[in-house]
Design a protein around this motif. Structure first.
Motif, mmCIF file in Angstrom:
data_model
loop_
_atom_site.group_PDB
_atom_site.id
_atom_site.type_symbol
_atom_site.label_atom_id
_atom_site.label_comp_id
_atom_site.label_asym_id
_atom_site.label_seq_id
_atom_site.Cartn_x
_atom_site.Cartn_y
_atom_site.Cartn_z
ATOM 1 N N ASP A 69 1.150 9.238 -5.798
ATOM 2 C CA ASP A 69 1.633 10.600 -5.548
ATOM 3 C C ASP A 69 2.504 11.088 -6.695
ATOM 4 O O ASP A 69 2.396 12.234 -7.139
ATOM 5 C CB ASP A 69 2.403 10.676 -4.233
ATOM 6 C CG ASP A 69 1.507 10.525 -3.018
ATOM 7 O OD1 ASP A 69 0.280 10.689 -3.154
ATOM 8 O OD2 ASP A 69 2.046 10.244 -1.931
ATOM 9 N N GLN A 70 3.380 10.213 -7.178
ATOM 10 C CA GLN A 70 4.259 10.583 -8.295
ATOM 11 C C GLN A 70 3.445 10.853 -9.554
ATOM 12 O O GLN A 70 3.707 11.826 -10.273
ATOM 13 C CB GLN A 70 5.287 9.470 -8.561
ATOM 14 C CG GLN A 70 6.263 9.263 -7.436
ATOM 15 C CD GLN A 70 7.069 10.501 -7.143
ATOM 16 O OE1 GLN A 70 7.579 11.145 -8.036
ATOM 17 N NE2 GLN A 70 7.166 10.862 -5.872
ATOM 18 N N LEU A 71 2.459 10.012 -9.828
ATOM 19 C CA LEU A 71 1.606 10.214 -11.005
ATOM 20 C C LEU A 71 0.814 11.516 -10.898
ATOM 21 O O LEU A 71 0.673 12.250 -11.878
ATOM 22 C CB LEU A 71 0.653 9.034 -11.191
ATOM 23 C CG LEU A 71 1.290 7.733 -11.660
ATOM 24 C CD1 LEU A 71 0.280 6.591 -11.576
ATOM 25 C CD2 LEU A 71 1.799 7.875 -13.080
ATOM 26 N N ALA A 72 0.307 11.783 -9.710
ATOM 27 C CA ALA A 72 -0.453 13.021 -9.508
ATOM 28 C C ALA A 72 0.433 14.241 -9.717
ATOM 29 O O ALA A 72 0.005 15.231 -10.328
ATOM 30 C CB ALA A 72 -1.062 13.036 -8.107
ATOM 31 N N ASN A 73 1.674 14.174 -9.243
ATOM 32 C CA ASN A 73 2.600 15.302 -9.423
ATOM 33 C C ASN A 73 2.935 15.511 -10.894
ATOM 34 O O ASN A 73 3.009 16.644 -11.370
ATOM 35 C CB ASN A 73 3.882 15.066 -8.628
ATOM 36 C CG ASN A 73 3.671 15.211 -7.147
ATOM 37 O OD1 ASN A 73 2.717 15.846 -6.708
ATOM 38 N ND2 ASN A 73 4.540 14.608 -6.371
ATOM 39 N N MET B 169 0.830 -1.207 0.000
ATOM 40 C CA MET B 169 0.000 0.000 0.000
ATOM 41 C C MET B 169 0.865 1.258 0.000
ATOM 42 O O MET B 169 0.552 2.227 -0.693
ATOM 43 C CB MET B 169 -0.949 -0.006 1.198
ATOM 44 C CG MET B 169 -2.078 -1.004 1.049
ATOM 45 S SD MET B 169 -3.129 -1.144 2.507
ATOM 46 C CE MET B 169 -3.574 0.528 2.823
ATOM 47 N N LYS B 170 1.949 1.250 0.767
ATOM 48 C CA LYS B 170 2.844 2.406 0.795
ATOM 49 C C LYS B 170 3.461 2.634 -0.577
ATOM 50 O O LYS B 170 3.567 3.768 -1.037
ATOM 51 C CB LYS B 170 3.946 2.209 1.837
ATOM 52 C CG LYS B 170 3.468 2.365 3.245
ATOM 53 C CD LYS B 170 4.583 2.124 4.243
ATOM 54 C CE LYS B 170 4.057 2.176 5.665
ATOM 55 N NZ LYS B 170 5.106 1.867 6.638
ATOM 56 N N TYR B 171 3.847 1.537 -1.233
ATOM 57 C CA TYR B 171 4.426 1.657 -2.569
ATOM 58 C C TYR B 171 3.390 2.189 -3.559
ATOM 59 O O TYR B 171 3.687 3.058 -4.387
ATOM 60 C CB TYR B 171 4.965 0.305 -3.046
ATOM 61 C CG TYR B 171 5.504 0.356 -4.449
ATOM 62 C CD1 TYR B 171 6.713 0.988 -4.716
ATOM 63 C CD2 TYR B 171 4.793 -0.196 -5.506
ATOM 64 C CE1 TYR B 171 7.208 1.061 -6.003
ATOM 65 C CE2 TYR B 171 5.280 -0.135 -6.800
ATOM 66 C CZ TYR B 171 6.487 0.487 -7.043
ATOM 67 O OH TYR B 171 6.962 0.558 -8.320
ATOM 68 N N MET B 172 2.161 1.699 -3.458
ATOM 69 C CA MET B 172 1.099 2.169 -4.347
ATOM 70 C C MET B 172 0.803 3.643 -4.102
ATOM 71 O O MET B 172 0.597 4.403 -5.045
ATOM 72 C CB MET B 172 -0.162 1.327 -4.155
ATOM 73 C CG MET B 172 -0.015 -0.083 -4.701
ATOM 74 S SD MET B 172 -1.389 -1.163 -4.285
ATOM 75 C CE MET B 172 -2.738 -0.377 -5.104
ATOM 76 N N GLN B 173 0.793 4.061 -2.829
ATOM 77 C CA GLN B 173 0.546 5.466 -2.513
ATOM 78 C C GLN B 173 1.658 6.339 -3.071
ATOM 79 O O GLN B 173 1.407 7.405 -3.620
ATOM 80 C CB GLN B 173 0.433 5.669 -0.996
ATOM 81 C CG GLN B 173 0.095 7.098 -0.605
ATOM 82 C CD GLN B 173 -1.243 7.541 -1.140
ATOM 83 O OE1 GLN B 173 -2.244 6.860 -0.968
ATOM 84 N NE2 GLN B 173 -1.277 8.682 -1.789
ATOM 85 N N TYR B 174 2.896 5.874 -2.953
ATOM 86 C CA TYR B 174 4.028 6.608 -3.505
ATOM 87 C C TYR B 174 3.869 6.760 -5.018
ATOM 88 O O TYR B 174 4.058 7.839 -5.567
ATOM 89 C CB TYR B 174 5.338 5.890 -3.167
ATOM 90 C CG TYR B 174 6.543 6.500 -3.827
ATOM 91 C CD1 TYR B 174 7.111 7.667 -3.331
ATOM 92 C CD2 TYR B 174 7.108 5.923 -4.956
ATOM 93 C CE1 TYR B 174 8.212 8.240 -3.931
ATOM 94 C CE2 TYR B 174 8.214 6.499 -5.576
ATOM 95 C CZ TYR B 174 8.751 7.644 -5.065
ATOM 96 O OH TYR B 174 9.832 8.216 -5.673
#
Length: 91
Positions: free
Chosen positions: A35-39, A27-32
């Protein structure tokens, strides 16, 4: 007989804890990744972030955590981390 049941129960609990740990890592990896995709795609922030920033600025961190938890469905620890991230990126 009781020792066997207790031993099996302990092994099951340990197995479940290991699986939960792995899922949290995923989940942490997916959130990361999200976040990168959103940025990169310049997706706008969640609208609640402005209200949370105002609460933080006014020194009402506890209310900000509570609001984040209610709005985003976070646990207490997740809400605290979310508010800490907002503070970090704004400073």
């Amino acid at each position: 007989m009781e020792y066997i049941l207790i031993s099996m129960s302990i092994l099951i609990v340990i197995s479940l804890l290991i699986k939960v740990e792995r899922l949290e890592g995923r989940m942490k990896y997916m959130q990361y990744t999200l976040d990168q995709l959103a940025n990169q795609s310049e997706i706008p922030e969640k609208p609640i972030n402005d209200e949370l920033r105002k609460l933080i600025k006014d020194g009402k961190e506890v209310k900000a955590v509570k609001k984040a938890r209610e709005t985003l469905g976070l646990t207490l620890l997740e809400g605290k981390k979310y508010i800490d991230r907002l503070k970090f990126y704004d400073s």
